[in-house]
Motif scaffolding. Structure first.
Motif, PDB file in Angstrom:
ATOM      1  N   ASP A 125       0.807  -1.212   0.000  1.00 46.96           N
ATOM      2  CA  ASP A 125       0.000   0.000   0.000  1.00 46.96           C
ATOM      3  C   ASP A 125       0.846   1.270   0.000  1.00 46.96           C
ATOM      4  O   ASP A 125       0.310   2.382  -0.001  1.00 46.96           O
ATOM      5  N   GLY A 126       2.190   1.131   0.002  1.00 49.16           N
ATOM      6  CA  GLY A 126       3.075   2.278  -0.059  1.00 49.16           C
ATOM      7  C   GLY A 126       3.426   2.882   1.281  1.00 49.16           C
ATOM      8  O   GLY A 126       4.082   3.929   1.324  1.00 49.16           O
ATOM      9  N   PHE A 127       3.026   2.245   2.393  1.00 44.54           N
ATOM     10  CA  PHE A 127       3.293   2.785   3.725  1.00 44.54           C
ATOM     11  C   PHE A 127       4.251   1.875   4.481  1.00 44.54           C
ATOM     12  O   PHE A 127       4.333   0.663   4.228  1.00 44.54           O
ATOM     13  N   MET A 128       4.937   2.481   5.432  1.00 43.71           N
ATOM     14  CA  MET A 128       5.785   1.762   6.380  1.00 43.71           C
ATOM     15  C   MET A 128       5.257   2.047   7.782  1.00 43.71           C
ATOM     16  O   MET A 128       5.010   3.208   8.131  1.00 43.71           O
ATOM     17  N   LYS A 129       5.121   0.990   8.559  1.00 38.87           N
ATOM     18  CA  LYS A 129       4.577   1.118   9.913  1.00 38.87           C
ATOM     19  C   LYS A 129       5.643   0.727  10.928  1.00 38.87           C
ATOM     20  O   LYS A 129       6.293  -0.325  10.792  1.00 38.87           O
ATOM     21  N   LEU A 130       5.796   1.571  11.967  1.00 39.65           N
ATOM     22  CA  LEU A 130       6.697   1.273  13.075  1.00 39.65           C
ATOM     23  C   LEU A 130       5.840   0.821  14.262  1.00 39.65           C
ATOM     24  O   LEU A 130       5.044   1.601  14.796  1.00 39.65           O
ATOM     25  N   PHE A 131       6.008  -0.453  14.653  1.00 39.68           N
ATOM     26  CA  PHE A 131       5.196  -1.033  15.719  1.00 39.68           C
ATOM     27  C   PHE A 131       5.984  -1.040  17.030  1.00 39.68           C
ATOM     28  O   PHE A 131       7.183  -1.356  17.050  1.00 39.68           O
ATOM     29  N   ASP A 132       5.268  -0.725  18.100  1.00 38.63           N
ATOM     30  CA  ASP A 132       5.810  -0.823  19.453  1.00 38.63           C
ATOM     31  C   ASP A 132       5.164  -2.042  20.105  1.00 38.63           C
ATOM     32  O   ASP A 132       3.963  -2.044  20.411  1.00 38.63           O
ATOM     33  N   LEU A 133       5.959  -3.104  20.283  1.00 42.46           N
ATOM     34  CA  LEU A 133       5.399  -4.348  20.810  1.00 42.46           C
ATOM     35  C   LEU A 133       4.974  -4.215  22.266  1.00 42.46           C
ATOM     36  O   LEU A 133       4.153  -5.008  22.742  1.00 42.46           O
ATOM     37  N   ARG A 134       5.505  -3.238  22.987  1.00 45.10           N
ATOM     38  CA  ARG A 134       5.079  -3.050  24.371  1.00 45.10           C
ATOM     39  C   ARG A 134       3.669  -2.466  24.424  1.00 45.10           C
ATOM     40  O   ARG A 134       2.840  -2.862  25.245  1.00 45.10           O
ATOM     41  N   ARG A 135       3.382  -1.524  23.557  1.00 44.29           N
ATOM     42  CA  ARG A 135       2.061  -0.903  23.531  1.00 44.29           C
ATOM     43  C   ARG A 135       1.105  -1.636  22.607  1.00 44.29           C
ATOM     44  O   ARG A 135      -0.085  -1.328  22.557  1.00 44.29           O
ATOM     45  N   ARG A 136       1.627  -2.574  21.822  1.00 48.22           N
ATOM     46  CA  ARG A 136       0.845  -3.383  20.897  1.00 48.22           C
ATOM     47  C   ARG A 136       0.043  -2.518  19.914  1.00 48.22           C
ATOM     48  O   ARG A 136      -1.155  -2.705  19.705  1.00 48.22           O
ATOM     49  N   GLU A 137       0.735  -1.574  19.302  1.00 45.50           N
ATOM     50  CA  GLU A 137       0.102  -0.702  18.313  1.00 45.50           C
ATOM     51  C   GLU A 137       1.178  -0.124  17.400  1.00 45.50           C
ATOM     52  O   GLU A 137       2.384  -0.178  17.709  1.00 45.50           O
ATOM     53  N   ALA A 138       0.701   0.433  16.264  1.00 41.31           N
ATOM     54  CA  ALA A 138       1.602   1.118  15.342  1.00 41.31           C
ATOM     55  C   ALA A 138       1.811   2.541  15.821  1.00 41.31           C
ATOM     56  O   ALA A 138       0.877   3.347  15.843  1.00 41.31           O
ATOM     57  N   SER A 139       3.019   2.862  16.220  1.00 39.82           N
ATOM     58  CA  SER A 139       3.291   4.176  16.794  1.00 39.82           C
ATOM     59  C   SER A 139       3.504   5.246  15.732  1.00 39.82           C
ATOM     60  O   SER A 139       3.193   6.417  15.962  1.00 39.82           O
ATOM     61  N   GLN A 140       4.032   4.877  14.551  1.00 34.96           N
ATOM     62  CA  GLN A 140       4.303   5.862  13.508  1.00 34.96           C
ATOM     63  C   GLN A 140       4.027   5.250  12.136  1.00 34.96           C
ATOM     64  O   GLN A 140       4.156   4.028  11.936  1.00 34.96           O
ATOM     65  N   THR A 141       3.676   6.138  11.187  1.00 37.27           N
ATOM     66  CA  THR A 141       3.433   5.744   9.802  1.00 37.27           C
ATOM     67  C   THR A 141       4.290   6.608   8.890  1.00 37.27           C
ATOM     68  O   THR A 141       4.294   7.841   9.009  1.00 37.27           O
ATOM     69  N   PHE A 142       5.003   5.971   7.979  1.00 37.89           N
ATOM     70  CA  PHE A 142       5.870   6.663   7.038  1.00 37.89           C
ATOM     71  C   PHE A 142       5.321   6.442   5.627  1.00 37.89           C
ATOM     72  O   PHE A 142       5.032   5.303   5.240  1.00 37.89           O
ATOM     73  N   THR A 143       5.195   7.527   4.868  1.00 38.81           N
ATOM     74  CA  THR A 143       4.631   7.477   3.519  1.00 38.81           C
ATOM     75  C   THR A 143       5.755   7.537   2.497  1.00 38.81           C
ATOM     76  O   THR A 143       6.564   8.471   2.504  1.00 38.81           O
ATOM     77  N   SER A 144       5.785   6.560   1.610  1.00 32.00           N
ATOM     78  CA  SER A 144       6.866   6.494   0.621  1.00 32.00           C
ATOM     79  C   SER A 144       6.548   7.234  -0.665  1.00 32.00           C
ATOM     80  O   SER A 144       7.438   7.448  -1.482  1.00 32.00           O
ATOM     81  N   ASN A 145       5.265   7.591  -0.884  1.00 30.14           N
ATOM     82  CA  ASN A 145       4.820   8.211  -2.136  1.00 30.14           C
ATOM     83  C   ASN A 145       5.121   7.321  -3.331  1.00 30.14           C
ATOM     84  O   ASN A 145       5.361   7.805  -4.444  1.00 30.14           O
ATOM     85  N   ALA A 146       5.081   6.042  -3.119  1.00 28.58           N
ATOM     86  CA  ALA A 146       5.278   5.062  -4.181  1.00 28.58           C
ATOM     87  C   ALA A 146       4.156   4.036  -4.106  1.00 28.58           C
ATOM     88  O   ALA A 146       3.406   3.964  -3.124  1.00 28.58           O
ATOM     89  N   GLU A 147       4.043   3.254  -5.142  1.00 25.14           N
ATOM     90  CA  GLU A 147       2.980   2.264  -5.188  1.00 25.14           C
ATOM     91  C   GLU A 147       3.197   1.143  -4.187  1.00 25.14           C
ATOM     92  O   GLU A 147       2.248   0.616  -3.616  1.00 25.14           O
ATOM     93  N   SER A 148       4.443   0.768  -3.972  1.00 23.49           N
ATOM     94  CA  SER A 148       4.721  -0.368  -3.100  1.00 23.49           C
ATOM     95  C   SER A 148       6.100  -0.222  -2.484  1.00 23.49           C
ATOM     96  O   SER A 148       7.038   0.277  -3.121  1.00 23.49           O
ATOM     97  N   VAL A 149       6.229  -0.653  -1.215  1.00 24.75           N
ATOM     98  CA  VAL A 149       7.513  -0.734  -0.526  1.00 24.75           C
ATOM     99  C   VAL A 149       7.927  -2.197  -0.521  1.00 24.75           C
ATOM    100  O   VAL A 149       7.239  -3.049   0.049  1.00 24.75           O
ATOM    101  N   ARG A 150       9.052  -2.494  -1.167  1.00 26.51           N
ATOM    102  CA  ARG A 150       9.463  -3.885  -1.350  1.00 26.51           C
ATOM    103  C   ARG A 150      10.372  -4.400  -0.232  1.00 26.51           C
ATOM    104  O   ARG A 150      10.353  -5.581   0.081  1.00 26.51           O
ATOM    105  N   ASP A 151      11.183  -3.538   0.351  1.00 30.52           N
ATOM    106  CA  ASP A 151      12.094  -3.989   1.402  1.00 30.52           C
ATOM    107  C   ASP A 151      12.370  -2.807   2.326  1.00 30.52           C
ATOM    108  O   ASP A 151      12.400  -1.649   1.895  1.00 30.52           O
ATOM    109  N   VAL A 152      12.572  -3.099   3.603  1.00 24.94           N
ATOM    110  CA  VAL A 152      12.879  -2.083   4.592  1.00 24.94           C
ATOM    111  C   VAL A 152      13.767  -2.722   5.653  1.00 24.94           C
ATOM    112  O   VAL A 152      13.526  -3.857   6.082  1.00 24.94           O
TER     113      VAL A 152
END
Length: 762
Positions: A125-152
């Protein structure tokens, strides 16, 4: 450990090693298992797909092992979920937490190298999500402005940065504390990037690989630069740096090539080693801490532990001598330089204890000599021929006959007579003969093509002279070929002379008089062919029906032979006439109508296709591509699309080599039926701008430089920031507001900044 292979029932998509390097997990659409790495075997320890409630959360694209807590795993699911697993759970199911923040398939997950609770993911979907396993939620969202993110992947040398690669060929460097903007971005490949890997030792190196069949090593200093480029034979899906070796990297392909190649980046064309155990495509690779052991999974349902000593060495099979012939006729010969120095005496004894380097260990530079032999004369297809033909050939815009005629003239001027004749043959085959026998005979120096050559009109002048003057012996031979009375007085000569005169008279080659007898002079009337309107209209120029006027009317005509009856008279009409006496029959015309025999058209397409292959085999791909464009869809069903695509790409590469950009673009526009060729005009072009003061790359839509803080575009006249149209001189790079520069250039030629350059604004 030796090479070990374990076969599964279904293929796996990815694998990961545990922090202690003693266990490996494999994951796929229908497999999720953990194996223990023992001395001589791979032993299955756990099956994480066990349970009653299996769903798409168990269908994995990628798997990663937490580098700090060896009991935590994370997977990327095909349904867009990011799932964490805890191996210490007492229940049968080890599923810990499911994050459904992505809307499409997740391609990659990565744990932070030092913070075990941070997990990042990249999705289609073109987004990158940073998850905090302690809070069990996505703390930040990064937008690549591309159709797909293949590797991070997180940066192992800097705790706050990570790198991502996208479908559009861009590489992005992010600071996870700033989700609103990217720190650095650049275009690395001409197509999608499928994998990246940080170098374990050099802090500023990353390797990227993609669909363009290349692996690139980038140095991420202030301005990212390419250190090395490796050419492969297929799209690259995975890359991993070899531990404890600075210049070695392993790769696996997405298509065609089932081998795992280990490259020395200093030798980008031949692999250092290759593992050929997989019988189908390799989907995941991972090095152990020991650089001599590699783990991999593939579509052949196997998990393999490779030993580097069992790998093949392609370098050992390489011929040390090479011979190459270019399309321009040049010959290149390369041979390895042998060392003539041999130690003697005590040095020879010491050399016995020195280890002789194997051929595959020569990873650095190797001395060799190259000899280039250039042909003095151009070959059949010289560079001059290619450039001039490309500039002068017509592809479209006129009729097929005009294009073939023009291209034949271009080839003839370049002394390529066979090519010129080919264009003439194409014109005759698809248009027809128009222009006389020169099209059939293939004359290459006719007066019609060369205006400097005057046509031979001697025969025509003789015919005109004979038509002007007939009869009489005075004034030379005016009888159209007979002898005069002075040249021969025999009876035979007079008879021949008389017959020729009668022939000329009957054919209309006479003057005003019907005939002339005697030895007197003839008042010859000149005939002006150039000014027909100035002729004397009072003269009677009508040819009589008879050569001699009859002395009396013929009352009894001879019978007409039966074969001379007109086809318009039926036998019944002849019988009713009571004979032919007094019946005027229509005589057959001297100019009879000839009706052509209807024949089926000749199908010449197969012959033309053979001609195209002939020119391509003769290294004249320009002729093959040009003929295909000119003929349009006439050969569409008979040509192999892959072969035509290869011809087009080769010709475009030649045109770009000679910097014929406009011609190359025109050829691409006529390749609408070849998507791989036509899409070259659909690719976007990125122009990178740098700060004029510190030369730091400017981000998109940035008015201020992030490094020095100065305005990215200032006017040389008003010294204000330019927010609208900006014009600059390509010679000195100074510019400003459009209306200010126009006012300045109306009365001045020098740069307004005083640099002394004579600016030109286009």
């Amino acid at each position: 450990m030796r090479t070990v292979c374990v076969t599964q029932d279904v293929p796996a998509n990815a694998l990961a090693l545990s922090p202690d390097d003693l266990q490996v997990v494999i994951a796929g659409r229908y497999v999720f298992k953990i194996f223990s790495i023992e001395d001589d075997d791979l032993v299955e320890k756990a099956n994480l797909r066990a349970g009653k409630h299996l769903n798409l959360n168990f269908s994995c694209n990628d798997v990663v092992w937490n580098p700090v807590e060896d009991c935590v795993l994370a997977t990327a699911s095909t349904n867009g979920a990011v799932v964490t697993w805890n191996l210490n759970k007492s229940s049968r199911s080890k599923l810990d937490c499911v994050f459904n923040d992505h809307s499409r398939t997740v391609h990659k997950v990565s744990f932070h190298p030092s913070e075990p609770h941070l997990l990042i993911s990249g999705s289609h979907d073109g987004f990158m999500k940073l998850f905090d396993l302690r809070r069990r939620e996505a703390s930040q969202t990064f937008t690549s402005n591309a159709e797909s993110v293949r590797d991070v992947q997180f940066n192992p040398h800097h705790n706050m940065t990570f790198c991502a690669v996208s479908e559009n060929g861009n590489v992005q460097l992010w600071d996870m504390r700033r989700a609103d903007r990217v720190e650095k971005q650049f275009t690395a490949h001409g197509g999608p990037i499928f994998a990246l890997d940080w170098h374990p030792e050099v802090k500023t190196w990353i390797a990227t690989a993609g669909r363009d069949k290349t692996i690139k090593v980038w140095d991420l200093n202030e301005i990212p630069t390419v250190c090395n480029t490796i050419q492969t034979i297929a799209s690259v899906g995975r890359v991993k740096w070899r531990p404890n070796t600075k210049y070695h990297i392993a790769s696996s392909a997405l298509l065609w090539d089932c081998s795992i190649n280990v490259w020395d980046i200093r030798r980008p064309y031949i692999p250092l080693a290759a593992f050929n155990e997989h019988k189908n495509l390799t989907t995941g690779i991972c090095w152990r801490a020991d650089p001599n052991n590699l783990l991999s999974v593939g579509k052949d349902c196997t998990l393999i532990h490779h030993s580097f000593q069992d790998a093949t060495r392609p370098m050992e099979e390489v011929n040390p001598a090479a011979l190459g012939i270019s399309i321009y006729g040049n010959i290149t010969n390369a041979t390895r330089i042998k060392e003539d120095y041999e130690p003697s005496g005590s040095l020879a004894k010491l050399s016995m204890f020195r280890k002789t380097a194997a051929l595959n260990e020569h990873n650095g530079q190797v001395l060799s000599s190259i000899q280039v032999m250039t042909c003095e004369e151009d070959g059949p297809v010289s560079a001059h021929h290619i450039v001039q033909s490309a500039k002068q050939y017509l592809l479209t815009g006129r009729s097929l006959a005009e294009i073939c005629e023009h291209n034949a003239g271009v080839a003839r001027k370049l002394n390529r007579h066979q090519v010129a004749l080919t264009w003439q043959m194409l014109q005759m085959l698809y248009v027809g003969v128009s222009g006389g026998s020169d099209h059939l005979s293939g004359h290459q120096g006719s007066s019609r093509d060369d205006p400097t050559i005057q046509p031979d009109t001697s025969l025509e002048n003789e015919q005109r002279s004979a038509r002007h003057f007939s009869g009489g012996d005075a004034g030379g031979d005016t009888s159209g070929g007979g002898f005069s009375a002075e040249e021969g007085d025999t009876e035979t000569d007079d008879t021949d002379n008389h017959d020729l005169k009668l022939t000329n008279i009957a054919s209309g080659m006479t003057i005003n008089q019907d005939f002339f007898f005697g030895d007197g002079e003839i008042n010859q009337i000149p005939f002006d062919y150039d000014n027909l309107n100035n002729m004397d209209t009072s003269q009677d120029w009508t040819l009589p029906n008879e050569a001699f006027e009859p002395r009396h009317d013929i009352l009894h005509r001879s019978a007409i032979p039966p074969q001379e009856f007109s086809s318009k008279c039926s036998p019944r009409e002849i019988q009713d006439a009571g004979g032919v006496s007094g019946y005027v029959m229509e005589t057959p015309s001297l100019l009879s109508e000839v009706r052509g025999i209807t024949t089926s058209p000749w199908e010449c397409s197969e012959l033309v296709v053979d001609m195209l292959y002939y020119y391509a085999n003769q290294e004249d791909v320009q002729m093959s591509v040009t003929c295909i464009i000119v003929l349009g869809d006439r050969l569409k069903e008979l040509l192999d699309a892959e072969q035509v695509e290869h011809w087009f790409l080769s010709y475009i590469d030649l045109l770009q080599h000679f910097e014929l950009w406009n011609v190359a673009n025109q050829v691409i526009q006529h390749a609408a039926g070849l998507p791989s060729v036509y899409q070259q005009n659909q690719q976007s072009t990125t122009v990178t701008l740098n700060c004029g003061r510190c030369n730091y790359p400017l981000s998109r839509n940035s008015l201020l430089c992030r490094k020095c803080g100065c305005a990215s575009a200032t006017c040389a006249l008003c010294h204000g920031m330019v927010r609208g149209l900006y014009v600059w001189c390509q010679g000195c790079s100074h510019g400003g507001h459009l209306h200010h520069i126009m006012q300045w250039m109306a009365n001045n030629k020098a740069c307004p900044t005083g640099c002394g350059h004579l600016c030109e604004y286009i």
